[in-house]
Each structure stands twice: as C-alpha cells, then as structure tokens.
Design a protein around this motif. Structure first.
Motif, PDB file in Angstrom:
ATOM      1  N   VAL A   1       0.843  -1.207   0.000  1.00 42.54           N
ATOM      2  CA  VAL A   1       0.000   0.000   0.000  1.00 42.54           C
ATOM      3  C   VAL A   1       0.870   1.246   0.000  1.00 42.54           C
ATOM      4  O   VAL A   1       0.660   2.176  -0.793  1.00 42.54           O
ATOM      5  N   TYR A   2       1.893   1.290   0.864  1.00 43.03           N
ATOM      6  CA  TYR A   2       2.759   2.478   0.939  1.00 43.03           C
ATOM      7  C   TYR A   2       3.498   2.697  -0.366  1.00 43.03           C
ATOM      8  O   TYR A   2       3.599   3.814  -0.861  1.00 43.03           O
ATOM      9  N   VAL A   3       4.035   1.601  -0.938  1.00 46.57           N
ATOM     10  CA  VAL A   3       4.809   1.731  -2.172  1.00 46.57           C
ATOM     11  C   VAL A   3       3.915   2.241  -3.298  1.00 46.57           C
ATOM     12  O   VAL A   3       4.301   3.121  -4.074  1.00 46.57           O
ATOM     13  N   ARG A   4       2.695   1.714  -3.374  1.00 48.23           N
ATOM     14  CA  ARG A   4       1.776   2.167  -4.409  1.00 48.23           C
ATOM     15  C   ARG A   4       1.431   3.639  -4.222  1.00 48.23           C
ATOM     16  O   ARG A   4       1.373   4.407  -5.178  1.00 48.23           O
ATOM     17  N   SER A   5       1.215   4.067  -2.961  1.00 50.19           N
ATOM     18  CA  SER A   5       0.830   5.466  -2.763  1.00 50.19           C
ATOM     19  C   SER A   5       2.005   6.397  -3.054  1.00 50.19           C
ATOM     20  O   SER A   5       1.801   7.523  -3.513  1.00 50.19           O
ATOM     21  N   LYS A   6       3.256   5.922  -2.833  1.00 45.68           N
ATOM     22  CA  LYS A   6       4.414   6.748  -3.184  1.00 45.68           C
ATOM     23  C   LYS A   6       4.500   6.935  -4.699  1.00 45.68           C
ATOM     24  O   LYS A   6       4.730   8.046  -5.187  1.00 45.68           O
ATOM     25  N   GLY A   7       4.299   5.844  -5.452  1.00 40.58           N
ATOM     26  CA  GLY A   7       4.334   5.930  -6.911  1.00 40.58           C
ATOM     27  C   GLY A   7       3.231   6.824  -7.446  1.00 40.58           C
ATOM     28  O   GLY A   7       3.449   7.649  -8.345  1.00 40.58           O
ATOM     29  N   ARG A   8       2.034   6.683  -6.863  1.00 38.80           N
ATOM     30  CA  ARG A   8       0.889   7.494  -7.303  1.00 38.80           C
ATOM     31  C   ARG A   8       1.179   8.983  -7.055  1.00 38.80           C
ATOM     32  O   ARG A   8       0.916   9.827  -7.910  1.00 38.80           O
ATOM     33  N   MET A   9       1.725   9.302  -5.892  1.00 40.69           N
ATOM     34  CA  MET A   9       2.006  10.707  -5.566  1.00 40.69           C
ATOM     35  C   MET A   9       3.076  11.275  -6.488  1.00 40.69           C
ATOM     36  O   MET A   9       2.946  12.415  -6.961  1.00 40.69           O
ATOM     37  N   ALA A  10       4.121  10.478  -6.773  1.00 45.74           N
ATOM     38  CA  ALA A  10       5.178  10.957  -7.675  1.00 45.74           C
ATOM     39  C   ALA A  10       4.575  11.335  -9.025  1.00 45.74           C
ATOM     40  O   ALA A  10       4.833  12.418  -9.558  1.00 45.74           O
ATOM     41  N   ARG A  11       3.728  10.460  -9.579  1.00 40.10           N
ATOM     42  CA  ARG A  11       3.117  10.736 -10.881  1.00 40.10           C
ATOM     43  C   ARG A  11       2.187  11.940 -10.806  1.00 40.10           C
ATOM     44  O   ARG A  11       2.159  12.773 -11.712  1.00 40.10           O
ATOM     45  N   LYS A  12       1.429  12.053  -9.706  1.00 32.45           N
ATOM     46  CA  LYS A  12       0.492  13.171  -9.544  1.00 32.45           C
ATOM     47  C   LYS A  12       1.231  14.509  -9.562  1.00 32.45           C
ATOM     48  O   LYS A  12       0.705  15.506 -10.061  1.00 32.45           O
ATOM     49  N   LEU A  13       2.471  14.534  -9.037  1.00 30.23           N
ATOM     50  CA  LEU A  13       3.238  15.784  -8.995  1.00 30.23           C
ATOM     51  C   LEU A  13       4.063  15.989 -10.259  1.00 30.23           C
ATOM     52  O   LEU A  13       4.829  16.944 -10.342  1.00 30.23           O
ATOM     53  N   GLY A  14       3.930  15.069 -11.222  1.00 32.60           N
ATOM     54  CA  GLY A  14       4.617  15.241 -12.498  1.00 32.60           C
ATOM     55  C   GLY A  14       5.973  14.579 -12.579  1.00 32.60           C
ATOM     56  O   GLY A  14       6.731  14.816 -13.512  1.00 32.60           O
ATOM     57  N   MET A  15       6.292  13.749 -11.588  1.00 32.03           N
ATOM     58  CA  MET A  15       7.577  13.034 -11.611  1.00 32.03           C
ATOM     59  C   MET A  15       7.408  11.685 -12.301  1.00 32.03           C
ATOM     60  O   MET A  15       6.301  11.203 -12.504  1.00 32.03           O
ATOM     61  N   GLU A  16       8.559  11.078 -12.623  1.00 33.21           N
ATOM     62  CA  GLU A  16       8.544   9.706 -13.129  1.00 33.21           C
ATOM     63  C   GLU A  16       8.659   8.761 -11.949  1.00 33.21           C
ATOM     64  O   GLU A  16       9.419   9.001 -11.009  1.00 33.21           O
ATOM     65  N   SER A  17       7.912   7.659 -12.002  1.00 30.85           N
ATOM     66  CA  SER A  17       7.972   6.661 -10.935  1.00 30.85           C
ATOM     67  C   SER A  17       8.404   5.326 -11.523  1.00 30.85           C
ATOM     68  O   SER A  17       7.861   4.888 -12.537  1.00 30.85           O
ATOM     69  N   PHE A  18       9.408   4.727 -10.909  1.00 31.17           N
ATOM     70  CA  PHE A  18       9.873   3.405 -11.329  1.00 31.17           C
ATOM     71  C   PHE A  18       9.671   2.465 -10.155  1.00 31.17           C
ATOM     72  O   PHE A  18      10.291   2.646  -9.106  1.00 31.17           O
ATOM     73  N   GLU A  19       8.778   1.496 -10.320  1.00 31.14           N
ATOM     74  CA  GLU A  19       8.498   0.588  -9.209  1.00 31.14           C
ATOM     75  C   GLU A  19       9.084  -0.781  -9.504  1.00 31.14           C
ATOM     76  O   GLU A  19       8.836  -1.360 -10.566  1.00 31.14           O
ATOM     77  N   HIS A  20       9.888  -1.280  -8.582  1.00 28.80           N
ATOM     78  CA  HIS A  20      10.532  -2.586  -8.737  1.00 28.80           C
ATOM     79  C   HIS A  20      10.069  -3.495  -7.606  1.00 28.80           C
ATOM     80  O   HIS A  20      10.329  -3.210  -6.439  1.00 28.80           O
ATOM     81  N   VAL A  21       9.361  -4.554  -7.974  1.00 29.75           N
ATOM     82  CA  VAL A  21       8.907  -5.511  -6.971  1.00 29.75           C
ATOM     83  C   VAL A  21       9.689  -6.800  -7.160  1.00 29.75           C
ATOM     84  O   VAL A  21       9.686  -7.390  -8.253  1.00 29.75           O
ATOM     85  N   LEU A  22      10.399  -7.222  -6.120  1.00 33.58           N
ATOM     86  CA  LEU A  22      11.217  -8.431  -6.180  1.00 33.58           C
ATOM     87  C   LEU A  22      10.616  -9.494  -5.279  1.00 33.58           C
ATOM     88  O   LEU A  22      10.007  -9.176  -4.244  1.00 33.58           O
ATOM     89  N   PRO A  23      10.797 -10.779  -5.651  1.00 37.66           N
ATOM     90  CA  PRO A  23      10.251 -11.836  -4.792  1.00 37.66           C
ATOM     91  C   PRO A  23      10.990 -11.904  -3.459  1.00 37.66           C
ATOM     92  O   PRO A  23      12.155 -11.512  -3.372  1.00 37.66           O
TER      93      PRO A  23
END
Ligand code: GUE
Ligand code: MG
Length: 300
Positions: free
Chosen positions: A57-79
């Motif tokens: 949840v936190y990681v998703r909300s960080k990515g969403r906020m970055a995009r909302k402010l006009g930044m690029e978001s790169f999300e890496h999920v590892l097993p």
C-alpha cells in the motif's frame, strides 16, 4: 499562570494532510520548472521486496504521488526469495541510471537480507530516505545532504505550529536510524535542548512531563500516556499501529490521543498527521536530489 494553551481539552489538531497538500502544490510547480530547464522529469525508484500488504500500500501510494506531482515513478517488486546479490545488482543499476534521481528501498526487508548493506550500496546523492551513513553524517555535521523523510516532515509541522523552536525542551522517544536519531539531530540544529529516550530510559513519564515538544516514534500503540504530557506542550505522533477494536482494525499512534489532547496545545492525529507528510517529504527530497544532480540551484 493560565496560558490559553494550558486550558484542558483545547489542543489544536495539526492537520498533516493539509500541510502535505500545500507542500505538494509547491513541489508540482517546481517539477514543471525543473522539466523546463532540463527537458526531463525528476525520477523516483521504489524497491519493494516481498508481498507485505501494508508495504504494498505504501509503495503504491508513493508511486501514485510521484506521478500526480509530475515526476517519473519506477516501481521494482522483487520476490521474497531474491538473493542479496541480486538486490545489490538492482541498486547498482538504479545508481547508474540517469533517469533515476531518488532511490527508496522499502524497509523492513525480509529475513535473510542485510538492509544496512543495501542502504550502503545506494548512491548517497540518490538516497532520498536519508539513511546512508554519509547522509546521517552530513546531518550530524550540519552539512547539506538528504534528510530522512519522516523527521523532516515532523520538523516542518513543528515549525508551522510553533514558529521559533529555539530554547524549547524537546524529547524524542525512539532511537531508530529512520526516525529517532535524525529527529534528534534536526531538533538540535533548530536549537532545542534534546532528550533522546528509548526502551532503557528510566522514568520516561517524568522526562516526557518536562518537554515542550514530544515526538513519539516507538511503534507501540498508545504507550505515551496523556497524563504524562506537560500542559501546553506540542505533540507529534509518528506511530501507526493497527489494533483490533469494536471488531474493526483501527490505526492508532504511539500517543494516547484522547488523554494528550486534554493537556497539549497542539497535537498530530493518526491517521492524517505525520503519515501524509512523510510521503510528501519523500517527493521534496526527490526534487532536491534531481536539482542537485542537474546542477540547478537548491530549492527552498
Ligand atoms: N525505506 C523506508 N522509508 C520509509 O519512509 C518507510 C519505510 N521504509 N517502511 C515503512 C515506513 C512507514 N511509512 C509510512 C508512510 C506513510 C504513511 C501514511 O501515509 N499513513 C497514513 C495512513 C495510511 C493508512 O491508513 O494505513 C496517515 O498516517 O494518515 C504511514 C507510514 C514509511 N516508511
Ligand atoms: Mg500520522
């Protein structure tokens, strides 16, 4: 003496969401300015290992906020089974990637992974969590680096609420490298007299009772009792614990909110206090890192 702030039941609520929104509006404007100067957008990489639902949840909300402010978001999920070597290889790849200005590795990491070694592998110039020993050292030395998001957000809320902090007695409860230690350094730099309390502190109630500023960052639901708070103090609650109550899961802080608001002059709620500021100061740090890497003047 009867100061207005010492009347019971009158604590002002410090609205972290409103402060975060205001900061976000300034960041969004500065992101546009950055893009105008550089032809690219600030980039934030967030690394999540495993499938802890709260962390997702936190990681998703960080990515969403970055995009909302006009930044690029790169999300890496590892097993969860990723090796230390593969995790370090990803960090090295992000360090070398010019589109990435900020790197955050969500903590805690699963058992078996060495988080300190991962943090040390991050380029300090991209360490938007302020966790690298180089950034911790800059903070302790009074040099400009990157400051851990949660304490930075707490300091912003304190300055908004109190104005000048010089000369105030502050207590920080909790000594983690993520919150307690950098919080104590920031308050010291703001000329508070700082007590850093922890699990082995003797007479915590007495020490909290002498503080004008209480920052609670222990991660233990409501352990700071309202009756400990000095009348007129300002209370910042970093904790977020989920506790079952009336058949539902409630989010509560480290402070007994109902009791403390009878004595404090101002207090942060949970949720809606420190949490929203933590996400926004991460965006703030990403923008600062991007400007420094691009050779642009530091933003205010
Ligand atoms: N490398 C790293 N850096 C971190 O900064 C970091 C981390 N790892 N691991 C986990 C903790 C926790 N954390 C929160 C961020 C936002 C809210 C937040 O927005 N809370 C909302 C409520 C959200 C809800 O309802 O669950 C609020 O307080 O209003 C909470 C907690 C960042 N952390
Ligand atoms: Mg909060």
């Amino acid at each position: 003496m009867t100061a207005a702030g010492s009347l019971p039941g009158r604590a002002a609520i410090i609205d972290g969401r409103a402060h975060a929104d205001a900061l976000g509006a300034r960041i969004a404007q500065q992101v546009q300015d950055f893009a105008g100067h550089t032809g690219r957008r600030p980039g934030l990489a967030v690394v999540l290992v495993g499938t802890d639902p709260a962390s997702e949840v936190y990681v998703r909300s960080k990515g969403r906020m970055a995009r909302k402010l006009g930044m690029e978001s790169f999300e890496h999920v590892l097993p969860e089974t990723v090796s230390q070597a593969d995790l370090l290889a990803l960090v090295a790849q992000l360090n070398a990637d010019d589109a990435v200005d900020g790197i955050l590795v969500q903590l805690p990491l699963p058992q078996g992974l060495d988080s300190l070694a991962v943090i040390e592998a991050i380029d300090p110039a991209k360490d938007v969590d302020g966790l690298h020993p180089v950034n911790a050292g800059y903070l302790a030395s009074g040099l400009p680096g990157l400051v851990s998001c949660t304490p930075l957000g707490c300091l912003m809320l304190l300055k908004e609420s109190l104005g000048e902090l010089a000369g105030l007695d502050a207590i920080v409860v909790g000594r983690s490298i993520l919150v307690g230690k950098p919080m104590a350094q920031l308050l010291l730099a703001a000329n508070c007299t700082v007590t850093l309390a922890h699990s082995r502190t003797v007479d915590l109630a007495g020490k909290v009772g002498r503080a004008d500023i209480v920052v609670a960052a222990v991660g233990s639901a409501e352990m700071i009792r309202g009756e400990w708070i000095k009348p007129g103090a300002t209370v910042i609650d970093v904790g977020t614990s989920r506790v079952p109550r009336d058949g539902k899961n409630h989010l509560v802080g480290d402070v007994d909110f109902a009791g403390a608001s009878l004595r404090a002059r101002a207090i942060t709620p949970v949720p809606g206090g420190v949490g929203p500021m933590t996400i926004m100061t991460l965006m703030h740090n990403t923008l600062i890192a991007a400007c420094r890497r691009a050779g642009l003047p530091a933003l205010s």
